[in-house]
Design a protein around this motif. Structure first.
Motif, PDB file in Angstrom:
ATOM      1  N   ALA A 160       0.928  -1.295  -0.090  1.00 24.86           N
ATOM      2  CA  ALA A 160       0.086  -0.101  -0.010  1.00 24.86           C
ATOM      3  C   ALA A 160       0.838   1.345   0.136  1.00 24.86           C
ATOM      4  CB  ALA A 160      -0.891  -0.017   1.311  1.00 24.86           C
ATOM      5  N   ASP A 161       1.909   1.349   0.610  1.00 31.29           N
ATOM      6  CA  ASP A 161       2.821   2.596   0.832  1.00 31.29           C
ATOM      7  C   ASP A 161       3.388   2.848  -0.528  1.00 31.29           C
ATOM      8  OD1 ASP A 161       2.666   3.493   3.437  1.00 31.29           O
ATOM      9  OD2 ASP A 161       3.572   1.906   4.008  1.00 31.29           O
ATOM     10  N   ASP A 162       3.898   2.027  -1.203  1.00 36.84           N
ATOM     11  CA  ASP A 162       4.373   1.950  -2.552  1.00 36.84           C
ATOM     12  C   ASP A 162       3.348   2.456  -3.497  1.00 36.84           C
ATOM     13  OD1 ASP A 162       6.602   1.760  -4.293  1.00 36.84           O
ATOM     14  OD2 ASP A 162       6.393  -0.257  -4.834  1.00 36.84           O
ATOM     15  N   CYS A 163       2.146   1.781  -3.495  1.00 30.59           N
ATOM     16  CA  CYS A 163       1.118   2.253  -4.171  1.00 30.59           C
ATOM     17  C   CYS A 163       0.752   3.778  -4.076  1.00 30.59           C
ATOM     18  CB  CYS A 163      -0.134   1.567  -3.926  1.00 30.59           C
ATOM     19  SG  CYS A 163      -1.630   1.582  -4.955  1.00 30.59           S
ATOM     20  N   ALA A 164       0.753   4.248  -2.732  1.00 28.89           N
ATOM     21  CA  ALA A 164       0.548   5.549  -2.339  1.00 28.89           C
ATOM     22  C   ALA A 164       1.486   6.543  -2.933  1.00 28.89           C
ATOM     23  CB  ALA A 164       0.371   5.794  -1.036  1.00 28.89           C
ATOM     24  N   ASP A 165       2.669   6.270  -2.948  1.00 33.29           N
ATOM     25  CA  ASP A 165       3.674   7.044  -3.614  1.00 33.29           C
ATOM     26  C   ASP A 165       3.661   7.064  -5.215  1.00 33.29           C
ATOM     27  OD1 ASP A 165       4.856   7.217  -1.052  1.00 33.29           O
ATOM     28  OD2 ASP A 165       6.374   5.573  -1.207  1.00 33.29           O
ATOM     29  N   ALA A 166       3.362   5.796  -5.785  1.00 36.88           N
ATOM     30  CA  ALA A 166       3.179   5.918  -7.127  1.00 36.88           C
ATOM     31  C   ALA A 166       2.081   6.701  -7.572  1.00 36.88           C
ATOM     32  CB  ALA A 166       3.222   4.437  -7.690  1.00 36.88           C
ATOM     33  N   CYS A 167       1.066   6.538  -6.921  1.00 39.96           N
ATOM     34  CA  CYS A 167      -0.280   7.558  -7.206  1.00 39.96           C
ATOM     35  C   CYS A 167       0.210   8.827  -7.136  1.00 39.96           C
ATOM     36  CB  CYS A 167      -1.264   7.150  -6.497  1.00 39.96           C
ATOM     37  SG  CYS A 167      -2.103   5.482  -6.828  1.00 39.96           S
ATOM     38  N   LYS A 168       0.859   9.382  -5.965  1.00 39.45           N
ATOM     39  CA  LYS A 168       0.993  10.736  -5.699  1.00 39.45           C
ATOM     40  C   LYS A 168       2.139  11.208  -6.752  1.00 39.45           C
ATOM     41  CE  LYS A 168       0.231  11.060  -1.054  1.00 39.45           C
ATOM     42  NZ  LYS A 168       0.916  11.241   0.478  1.00 39.45           N
ATOM     43  N   ARG A 169       2.992  10.533  -7.384  1.00 37.30           N
ATOM     44  CA  ARG A 169       4.061  10.932  -8.283  1.00 37.30           C
ATOM     45  C   ARG A 169       3.315  11.173  -9.595  1.00 37.30           C
ATOM     46  NH1 ARG A 169       7.401   7.052  -5.629  1.00 37.30           N
ATOM     47  NH2 ARG A 169       6.923   5.486  -7.150  1.00 37.30           N
ATOM     48  N   LEU A 170       2.407  10.175  -9.810  1.00 40.87           N
ATOM     49  CA  LEU A 170       1.711  10.346 -11.269  1.00 40.87           C
ATOM     50  C   LEU A 170       0.625  11.558 -11.187  1.00 40.87           C
ATOM     51  CD1 LEU A 170       0.676   6.755 -12.586  1.00 40.87           C
ATOM     52  CD2 LEU A 170       2.456   8.549 -13.464  1.00 40.87           C
ATOM     53  N   LEU A 171      -0.076  11.697 -10.161  1.00 42.76           N
ATOM     54  CA  LEU A 171      -0.802  12.954 -10.021  1.00 42.76           C
ATOM     55  C   LEU A 171      -0.121  14.224  -9.988  1.00 42.76           C
ATOM     56  CD1 LEU A 171      -3.369  11.641  -7.290  1.00 42.76           C
ATOM     57  CD2 LEU A 171      -3.913  11.890  -9.525  1.00 42.76           C
ATOM     58  N   ALA A 172       1.097  14.209  -9.530  1.00 43.91           N
ATOM     59  CA  ALA A 172       1.822  15.433  -9.751  1.00 43.91           C
ATOM     60  C   ALA A 172       2.564  15.736 -11.096  1.00 43.91           C
ATOM     61  CB  ALA A 172       3.032  15.430  -8.556  1.00 43.91           C
ATOM     62  N   ASP A 173       2.354  14.782 -11.854  1.00 43.77           N
ATOM     63  CA  ASP A 173       3.084  14.825 -13.080  1.00 43.77           C
ATOM     64  C   ASP A 173       2.042  14.514 -14.285  1.00 43.77           C
ATOM     65  OD1 ASP A 173       4.691  15.017 -15.627  1.00 43.77           O
ATOM     66  OD2 ASP A 173       6.101  14.017 -14.648  1.00 43.77           O
ATOM     67  N   ASP A 174       1.062  15.400 -14.773  1.00 45.67           N
ATOM     68  CA  ASP A 174       0.018  15.192 -15.724  1.00 45.67           C
ATOM     69  C   ASP A 174       0.638  14.701 -17.149  1.00 45.67           C
ATOM     70  OD1 ASP A 174      -1.934  15.748 -13.991  1.00 45.67           O
ATOM     71  OD2 ASP A 174      -2.296  17.666 -14.921  1.00 45.67           O
ATOM     72  N   SER A 175       1.891  15.354 -17.454  1.00 44.26           N
ATOM     73  CA  SER A 175       2.285  14.894 -18.801  1.00 44.26           C
ATOM     74  C   SER A 175       2.768  13.535 -18.924  1.00 44.26           C
ATOM     75  CB  SER A 175       3.623  15.840 -19.232  1.00 44.26           C
ATOM     76  OG  SER A 175       4.198  15.483 -20.230  1.00 44.26           O
ATOM     77  N   ARG A 176       3.402  13.033 -17.643  1.00 49.52           N
ATOM     78  CA  ARG A 176       3.958  11.580 -17.580  1.00 49.52           C
ATOM     79  C   ARG A 176       2.666  10.703 -17.550  1.00 49.52           C
ATOM     80  NH1 ARG A 176       5.724   8.285 -12.824  1.00 49.52           N
ATOM     81  NH2 ARG A 176       6.935   6.634 -13.825  1.00 49.52           N
ATOM     82  N   ARG A 177       1.426  10.921 -16.577  1.00 51.11           N
ATOM     83  CA  ARG A 177       0.653  10.202 -16.590  1.00 51.11           C
ATOM     84  C   ARG A 177      -0.038   9.714 -17.902  1.00 51.11           C
ATOM     85  NH1 ARG A 177      -4.409  11.546 -16.172  1.00 51.11           N
ATOM     86  NH2 ARG A 177      -3.763  13.645 -15.497  1.00 51.11           N
ATOM     87  N   GLN A 178      -0.414  10.891 -18.633  1.00 45.41           N
ATOM     88  CA  GLN A 178      -0.907  10.747 -19.911  1.00 45.41           C
ATOM     89  C   GLN A 178      -0.109   9.917 -20.819  1.00 45.41           C
ATOM     90  OE1 GLN A 178      -1.635  14.968 -20.822  1.00 45.41           O
ATOM     91  NE2 GLN A 178      -3.428  15.040 -19.285  1.00 45.41           N
ATOM     92  N   THR A 179       0.977  10.187 -20.743  1.00 47.31           N
ATOM     93  CA  THR A 179       1.995   9.546 -21.683  1.00 47.31           C
ATOM     94  C   THR A 179       2.050   7.940 -21.353  1.00 47.31           C
ATOM     95  OG1 THR A 179       3.587  11.234 -22.132  1.00 47.31           O
ATOM     96  CG2 THR A 179       4.633   8.973 -22.516  1.00 47.31           C
ATOM     97  N   ILE A 180       2.061   7.727 -20.154  1.00 47.51           N
ATOM     98  CA  ILE A 180       1.898   6.218 -19.910  1.00 47.51           C
ATOM     99  C   ILE A 180       0.391   5.670 -20.100  1.00 47.51           C
ATOM    100  CG2 ILE A 180       1.680   4.693 -17.781  1.00 47.51           C
ATOM    101  CD1 ILE A 180       3.711   6.486 -16.352  1.00 47.51           C
ATOM    102  N   ALA A 181      -0.579   6.214 -19.736  1.00 42.35           N
ATOM    103  CA  ALA A 181      -1.903   6.048 -20.245  1.00 42.35           C
ATOM    104  C   ALA A 181      -1.987   5.510 -21.692  1.00 42.35           C
ATOM    105  CB  ALA A 181      -3.060   6.961 -19.771  1.00 42.35           C
ATOM    106  N   GLY A 182      -1.396   6.498 -22.583  1.00 40.86           N
ATOM    107  CA  GLY A 182      -1.389   6.415 -24.121  1.00 40.86           C
ATOM    108  C   GLY A 182      -0.625   5.272 -24.418  1.00 40.86           C
ATOM    109  N   ALA A 183       0.774   4.949 -23.915  1.00 42.28           N
ATOM    110  CA  ALA A 183       1.568   3.799 -24.269  1.00 42.28           C
ATOM    111  C   ALA A 183       0.672   2.595 -23.818  1.00 42.28           C
ATOM    112  CB  ALA A 183       2.742   4.041 -23.433  1.00 42.28           C
ATOM    113  N   GLY A 184       0.243   2.594 -22.533  1.00 39.18           N
ATOM    114  CA  GLY A 184      -0.565   1.386 -22.210  1.00 39.18           C
ATOM    115  C   GLY A 184      -1.803   0.934 -23.076  1.00 39.18           C
ATOM    116  N   HIS A 185      -2.382   1.975 -23.339  1.00 39.17           N
ATOM    117  CA  HIS A 185      -3.451   1.484 -24.244  1.00 39.17           C
ATOM    118  C   HIS A 185      -3.013   1.212 -25.777  1.00 39.17           C
ATOM    119  CE1 HIS A 185      -7.275   2.099 -26.396  1.00 39.17           C
ATOM    120  NE2 HIS A 185      -6.628   2.767 -27.467  1.00 39.17           N
ATOM    121  N   ARG A 186      -1.741   1.582 -26.283  1.00 38.90           N
ATOM    122  CA  ARG A 186      -1.319   0.853 -27.545  1.00 38.90           C
ATOM    123  C   ARG A 186      -0.840  -0.563 -27.136  1.00 38.90           C
ATOM    124  NH1 ARG A 186       0.257   6.317 -27.860  1.00 38.90           N
ATOM    125  NH2 ARG A 186       2.333   5.894 -26.872  1.00 38.90           N
TER     126      ARG A 186
END
Length: 345
Positions: free
Chosen positions: A290-316
Motif C-alpha cells: 500500500a505505501d508503495d502504491c500511495a507513493d506511485a499514485c502521488k508521483r503520477l498525480l503531480a506529473d500530468d504529462s507523464r501520466r498521460q504518456t503512460i496511459a497512451g502507451a498502455g492503451h497501445r
C-alpha cells in the motif's frame, strides 16, 4: 455458422458472447441460471448443489429444442453438470469451457461452489483458462483433456476511450479509483491509501463487510458497476488501481486488460504477469504494498504529462498484447476447427 453459448447474460460473459457475434457467428445465448430457484448460490456453495444439474438440463433442453450448432461454449460452468452437458452435446459435437475464475485449486478456496464443474470437466473437448502459475498441471489433475491458457481480456466495444464530449467533469470523475468487490485485506489496503492522503474513490459491492468500513465509507461512491457505467468510471479517473485475488492465485486480472484499453493510467501490483504485459514506468506503474502504491499514485498525480504518456502507451500495448475478446473468440474457433480437422469428435 451457429454457436450455442451457455453463460450469464450479464458482465464479461455477455461481452464474450457478443464478441463471437461480431466475428460472424449466429449466437444463441442461453443463461443456465434462468430456471434456478432464487437461493441457488448458497445451495451450491454450502451443499454442492444437489439437483441443480437436473434443473439446468431440463431448462436448456426446453429452450434449445431441435436446433443444431457448429459448436458450443460454456462460460464458467459452475451449474452445468454431466446431465446438462449431455443436452448440449446432443446439439453440438464439440463443447468448449471457458472459465476466468480458478476452480482448479485443491482444496478449493470457495467451499463447494465448483463441485458440479469438477464432475463435468473431463467431458469437455477443450478447456480454456486464465494463465496462472502451474495452472496446466492443476487442470490436468482435475481431468481436463485439451487445455488452452490465455491472458484476461478487455472488450473491443465496452472497454475503449470515451469520446471527448463525454470527458467532462461529472459525478463519476475522480483522481484515483478502484472498481471492485471487497475481499479480506482490501479494506486495510484502502485504509492505508487514505491515511497516506491518496484522493481515492471506491466503487463495488460488499464494502460494508470491511472492518475498516467507517473509515472507508466517505470514499465509497457506488455499488457494483457494469457496462458503460463501469467504463465511464475508469475513463474519468486519472489513475485506476488493480488489486488481485490472492485466493485465486491471480497474477493479473480483467482490470489488467480493461484499464489500459479504456485509456486510463494503470497502477497495479508488481507481478511477473504485469511485468510481461507492460513496460514498468512506461506503459503502467507497479507497486509492492500500500505505501508503495500511495507513493506511485502521488508521483503520477503531480506529473500530468507523464501520466498521460503512460496511459497512451498502455492503451497501445493492449493491441500488441492481443488482450481482447474478439481475438479470444477467434482463438477458440481456430482450436475447434483444428479438432474437427483431426477428427477429435
Amino acid at each position: 455458422m451457429r454457436l450455442l453459448y451457455i453463460g450469464a447474460e450479464s458482465g464479461t460473459s455477455l461481452q464474450r458472447a457478443a464478441a463471437f457475434g461480431r466475428i460472424g457467428y449466429d449466437v444463441l445465448h442461453l443463461s443456465p441460471y434462468a430456471h434456478l430457484p432464487p437461493h441457488w448460490a448458497p445451495w451450491l456453495n454450502r451443499a454442492g448443489g444437489p439437483g441443480i444439474d437436473r434443473l439446468v438440463a431440463k431448462g436448456l433442453g426446453r429452450r434449445i429444442g431441435e436446433q443444431h450448432f457448429d459448436f458450443a461454449t460454456v462460460d464458467c460452468g459452475d451449474v452445468v453438470g454431466p446431465a446438462a452437458l449431455n443436452v448440449i452435446r446432443a446439439v453440438a459435437s464439440i463443447v468448449v469451457n471457458y472459465n476466468a475464475d480458478n476452480p482448479y485449486l485443491n482444496p478449493s478456496s470457495e467451499r463447494l461452489r465448483w463441485s458440479i464443474f469438477h464432475r463435468t470437466l473431463p467431458h469437455y473437448d477443450l478447456v480454456v483458462a486464465v494463465r496462472r502459475n502451474g495452472i496446466e498441471e492443476m487442470m490436468a489433475r482435475r481431468g481436463a483433456r485439451r487445455i488452452e491458457t490465455i491472458w484476461q481480456c478487455a472488450d473491443e466495444v465496452v472497454h475503449r476511450p470515451l469520446s471527448p464530449a463525454l470527458e467532462e467533469e461529472s459525478r463519476w470523475s475522480s483522481e484515483v479509483v478502484f472498481v471492485g468487490t471487497w475481499m479480506p485485506g482490501r479494506g486495510a489496503f484502502m485504509a492505508r491509501l487514505i491515511e497516506r492522503g491518496v484522493p481515492l474513490a471506491i466503487h463495488g459491492s460488499r464494502w460494508k463487510r470491511a472492518p475498516e468500513f467507517r473509515l472507508l465509507e466517505p470514499f465509497i461512491r457506488s455499488d457494483h458497476l457494469e457496462g458503460f457505467d463501469y467504463t465511464r468510471t475508469i475513463a474519468e479517473a486519472k489513475i485506476a488501481l488493480v488489486l488481485l485475488n490472492g485466493q485465486n492465485a491471480d497474477l493479473h486480472t480483467t482490470r489488467s486488460a480493461e484499464i489500459p484499453a479504456i485509456g486510463t493510467a494503470m497502477c497495479a501490483p508488481r507481478t511477473p504477469h504485469h511485468q510481461r504485459l507492460y513496460k514498468e514506468g512506461e506503459e503502467a506503474v507497479f507497486f509492492d504494498g500500500a505505501d508503495d502504491c500511495a507513493d506511485a499514485c502521488k508521483r503520477l498525480l503531480a506529473d500530468d504529462s507523464r501520466r498521460q504518456t503512460i496511459a497512451g502507451a498502455g492503451h497501445r500495448r493492449t493491441f500488441a498484447n492481443g488482450t481482447y475478446n474478439e481475438i479470444l473468440a477467434r482463438r477458440i474457433v481456430d482450436q475447434v476447427a483444428d479438432m474437427k480437422r483431426g477428427g477429435a469428435l
